[in-house]
Design a protein around this motif. Structure first.
Motif, PDB file in Angstrom:
ATOM      1  N   LEU A  61       0.839  -1.196   0.000  1.00  0.00           N
ATOM      2  CA  LEU A  61       0.000   0.000   0.000  1.00  0.00           C
ATOM      3  C   LEU A  61       0.871   1.243   0.000  1.00  0.00           C
ATOM      4  N   GLY A  62       0.386   2.289  -0.651  1.00  0.00           N
ATOM      5  CA  GLY A  62       1.078   3.566  -0.640  1.00  0.00           C
ATOM      6  C   GLY A  62       0.230   4.612   0.058  1.00  0.00           C
ATOM      7  N   TYR A  77     -10.722  16.998  -0.462  1.00  0.00           N
ATOM      8  CA  TYR A  77      -9.338  16.577  -0.282  1.00  0.00           C
ATOM      9  C   TYR A  77      -9.285  15.438   0.725  1.00  0.00           C
ATOM     10  N   THR A  78      -8.533  14.404   0.399  1.00  0.00           N
ATOM     11  CA  THR A  78      -8.451  13.264   1.302  1.00  0.00           C
ATOM     12  C   THR A  78      -7.006  12.802   1.445  1.00  0.00           C
ATOM     13  N   PHE A  79      -6.767  12.041   2.512  1.00  0.00           N
ATOM     14  CA  PHE A  79      -5.592  11.178   2.605  1.00  0.00           C
ATOM     15  C   PHE A  79      -6.102   9.756   2.425  1.00  0.00           C
ATOM     16  N   GLY A  80      -5.210   8.869   2.021  1.00  0.00           N
ATOM     17  CA  GLY A  80      -5.649   7.491   1.875  1.00  0.00           C
ATOM     18  C   GLY A  80      -4.517   6.606   1.422  1.00  0.00           C
ATOM     19  N   PHE A  81      -4.901   5.398   1.043  1.00  0.00           N
ATOM     20  CA  PHE A  81      -3.925   4.422   0.575  1.00  0.00           C
ATOM     21  C   PHE A  81      -4.199   4.092  -0.882  1.00  0.00           C
ATOM     22  N   ALA A  82      -3.134   4.016  -1.669  1.00  0.00           N
ATOM     23  CA  ALA A  82      -3.235   3.505  -3.031  1.00  0.00           C
ATOM     24  C   ALA A  82      -2.750   2.062  -3.014  1.00  0.00           C
ATOM     25  N   ASP A  83      -3.318   1.249  -3.888  1.00  0.00           N
ATOM     26  CA  ASP A  83      -2.922  -0.161  -3.932  1.00  0.00           C
ATOM     27  C   ASP A  83      -1.671  -0.305  -4.788  1.00  0.00           C
ATOM     28  N   LYS A  98      -2.931   9.828  -5.627  1.00  0.00           N
ATOM     29  CA  LYS A  98      -4.064   9.054  -6.124  1.00  0.00           C
ATOM     30  C   LYS A  98      -4.564   8.082  -5.062  1.00  0.00           C
ATOM     31  N   ALA A  99      -4.729   8.590  -3.848  1.00  0.00           N
ATOM     32  CA  ALA A  99      -5.241   7.749  -2.769  1.00  0.00           C
ATOM     33  C   ALA A  99      -6.682   7.359  -3.058  1.00  0.00           C
TER      34      ALA A  99
END
Lengths: 394, 370
Positions: A61-62, A77-83, A98-99
């Motif tokens: 995950l990124g 606006y978000t924070f998150g995880f990219a696969d 690109k979360a």
């Protein structure tokens, strides 16, 4: 004091040592320790060994930022995880900014070893905000601090660094996972997901318990969106956020508000909210809902015409040590923040496609006439219409 | 505060409320309990009861007599309801515009709608006549195979595919719709609007449906659910700012100021009449949008059903959280030997105990021994 464009005066913030600073210090300090210490040597061996682990399940995950959409045409606006799983190492920074919300479901089987490599890709919109990130697997039994992602008692992953989290999966069930760094903020911002640990009994069981068999399963990830929090972070005003004024504007299932919730998986109009909440089933199917509430409010889902049997809570089967059946029937699925719940219903027998609504009975969080509602649909087809399910929410 | 003092009946009148306030300040716990000090509705009596620190039954005080027996809409299992406007007059002098289900075509809508009482196995029919300016409907959570006009009741969409109602509607301007279904399982159920429920339910379009089993005197087909007296308690809240302009106010950022049992705020709530030794069946229904934790002083209450499903193992409690949209059936037993007029407070421990800015009100009533 400087003048802002709108004529309002704004104080230059006094620099003080914040919780954020403390976490940063802790994270980097621990990483430095790991780099030079015996502990780090052990970790290196672990990292080197992982590809040889026959029981290993490997995901990557990124952590980064991005934007999600609401049905009223707004963008947040978000924070998150990219696969990053199966993304070549020289391509991973292509996913910076690109979360996705929610993060990918992590699915494994009891007895397997879960390795999740977390890479902190940094933020596109806020390059100044060099927050570390972690992965916390909420509710895993016997977690050790090293892999538990609580930054005050472990390390966090600074920008442009990676760390592999490891778990020996012992207890089947549905678990939330999230970033635990500046956790109230990062969870609200979207660094959240679901882990499904399947029992040894089989793919179509919730627990090692024949009564928990299902035909189809759907993850219902529950959260809220407070527009002000997201706006503050986008505009470098996060210091202005007063969490005691938390007042969400949107209520989400799998990161989307109705009617977006019923759009298909990977809908092109929602590139960073890929998970559909549309529940498509055949008549007579035993349908499992895995409810996972990482919002900050209680939520209670109901679907007039359908009743549920709750078979598990917080990744524990509803049986006592003597095996007594403690599952219960209900019309409303109450899920507290931080709680997961597994509920099974039998789809009614229908000779033509029949639609039911699954919605939040805290009615100020369901809005049928405009955007913002925590609601989805259950489509019941005649028996035999749909083929076998290929994965959750499909 | 000695037990004797604490049970002392303080005679007062409105001009001497200050004395009460001093007493209230004496102890926080006392002050909470004192919110149930009975102030009669009648002009004659302004007796104030200061309850003790103990959980002992409260001494008698003059109280408004009210029938708390189960009142059901005539005509069951076929019912007619008219969706129309009404008002709730609150104890602090406010009068809040409401919408609701009325039992007749001419009057104002009551809050909540009338109790619809049927027997297990009944073929239930509910015809809704719409006197409002917008489409209205009824959903029956907990019922399966609800038909509208003879066909399976279905969600409604506008021409663009946007959802307009969770079920078939009685169209605005005099339209009507008939819902039919078989009341398969005994229990306590809400009925409420499925059309813009975030607006219409908040405005008062809700009520209780009771399905009795064929065995009289039991809540379910289980002797363990036998009772002597039953009390339907529909919980709800009112955000008066929303009611003042329901079509122009966002349902989000909901800020209720009134907390109601059966459409009334204390001291207007009706006490639940029961005899010493009675088993009282409390049917809690939350038609509102906030959790309410109902606390009962002086007796325990045993949960015998949630959403009309009996649990495998009944649990006994003194506080029961009632979640929006859910129903809970609990049985409490009035202690033996308590005298007529003895009161057992039942109130919202989430402290919905105000009427606007006025204290000692809200979601509270008593079990009162007759």
């Amino acid at each position: 004091v400087r003048e802002k464009g709108n004529g309002m005066k704004e104080k230059t913030p006094t620099r003080r040592f914040t919780r954020r600073d403390f976490l940063k210090f802790g994270g980097q300090g621990a990483l430095a320790l790991a780099a030079g210490g015996a502990l780090g040597g052990g970790l290196s061996r672990l990292a080197g060994a992982q590809s040889q682990d026959p029981l290993g399940v490997y995901r990557s995950l990124g952590a980064t930022d991005g934007f999600i959409k609401t049905p009223d045409g707004k963008s947040f606006y978000t924070f998150g995880f990219a696969d990053l799983t199966n993304v070549a190492s020289n391509k991973i920074y292509g996913l910076k900014g690109k979360a996705r919300v929610t993060a990918p479901n992590l699915v494994a089987i009891e007895g397997q070893h879960l390795y999740v490599k977390l890479t902190n890709l940094g933020l596109v919109v806020r390059p100044d905000l060099d927050d570390s990130h972690t992965l916390h697997f909420h509710g895993f039994p016997n977690a050790i601090s090293l892999f538990d992602g609580v930054p005050e008692q472990s390390w966090a992953v600074p920008v442009n660094r990676s760390f592999t989290y490891y778990y020996n999966l012992r207890q089947p069930g549905t678990y939330p996972y999230h970033c635990h760094f500046e956790d109230v903020e990062h969870i609200q911002m979207g660094m959240v997901g679901t882990i499904i640990v399947r029992p040894k009994q089989g793919q179509k069981y919730v627990y090692n318990d024949a009564s928990t068999r299902f035909d189809r399963e759907f993850v219902m990830f529950i959260s809220e969106l407070d527009a002000e929090v997201h706006h503050n972070l986008e505009t470098i005003q996060e210091g202005q956020t007063d969490w005691s004024n938390y007042a969400p504007d949107y209520w989400l299932l799998n990161g989307r508000a109705y009617p977006d919730t019923i759009k298909a998986n990977n809908a092109t109009s929602l590139p960073y909210q890929p998970v559909s909440s549309l529940i498509k089933v055949n008549s007579g199917d035993r349908v499992l809902l895995r409810l996972n509430n990482l919002g900050y409010q209680d939520h209670s889902l109901e679907a007039p015409g359908i009743s549920f049997r709750v078979v598990g809570e917080d990744a524990r089967p509803l049986r006592d040590p003597a095996g007594t059946d403690l599952s219960y029937m209900t019309g409303n699925l109450l899920v507290a923040p931080g709680q997961t719940l597994e509920a099974i219903f039998t789809a009614p027998n229908r000779t033509q496609l029949t639609k039911y609504r699954l919605y939040n009975r805290y009615l100020q969080q369901t809005n049928t006439s405009s955007s913002g509602g925590m609601m989805t649909e259950i489509w019941v087809y005649p028996a035999g219409t749909l083929g076998a399910q290929t994965g959750p929410n499909r | 505060v000695s037990g004797k003092e604490s049970e002392m009946i303080v005679r007062t009148d409105k001009a001497r409320k200050g004395r009460i306030l001093v007493l209230l300040a004496a102890a926080l716990l006392l002050s909470v309990l004192a919110s149930f000090g009975v102030r009669s509705n009648s002009a004659r009596a302004d007796d104030m009861v200061m309850p003790g620190m103990s959980m002992a039954p409260l001494p008698a005080a003059t109280a408004a007599q009210s029938d708390s027996g189960l009142q059901c809409l005539d005509g069951g299992p076929s019912f007619d309801l008219w969706a129309t406007t009404g008002r709730v007059d609150t104890p602090d002098g406010n009068s809040v515009p409401m919408w609701g289900y009325s039992p007749n075509s001419t009057g104002q809508a009551p809050t909540p709608g009338p109790n619809l009482c049927v027997t297990e196995g009944d073929a239930v029919s509910v015809t809704l006549h719409n006197q409002l300016d917008e489409d209205v409907s009824v959903v029956f959570p907990g019922q399966e195979n609800v038909l509208a006009g003879g066909s399976l009741a279905q969600p409604q969409f506008d021409g663009s595919g946007n959802l307009t109602s969770l079920t078939n509607v009685a169209p605005a301007g005099g339209g009507e719709v008939t819902y039919t279904f078989t009341a398969k399982r005994p229990g306590t159920y809400l009925y409420e609007s499925g059309t813009s429920p975030e607006k219409q339910v908040q405005m008062g379009l809700y009520g209780a449906m009771i399905v009795h089993p064929t065995t009289a005197g039991q809540a379910y087909n289980d002797p363990a659910t036998a009772y002597d007296t039953e009390a339907v308690m529909v919980l709800s809240e009112i955000d008066p700012a929303f009611h003042a302009n329901p079509n122009g106010t966002s349902p989000f950022h909901y800020e209720p100021k009134y907390f109601l049992i059966n459409g009334k705020a204390y001291p207007q709530t009706d006490p639940i009449q029961a005899a010493a030794g009675d088993k009282v069946l409390f049917r809690y229904l939350n038609a509102g949008s906030e959790n309410h934790s109902l606390q009962l002083l002086g007796m325990d209450q045993t949960l015998i059903a949630r959403d009309a499903f009996q649990p495998n193992y009944p649990t006994t409690t003194f506080s029961q959280m009632v979640v929006p949209g859910e129903t809970y059936d609990l049985i409490g037993r009035v202690p033996d030997g308590v005298g007529a007029g003895t009161k057992f407070p039942i109130y919202s421990r989430d402290l919905g105990l105000t009427n606007g800015a006025t204290s000692n009100g809200g979601m509270a009533t008593f079990v009162e021994v007759r």
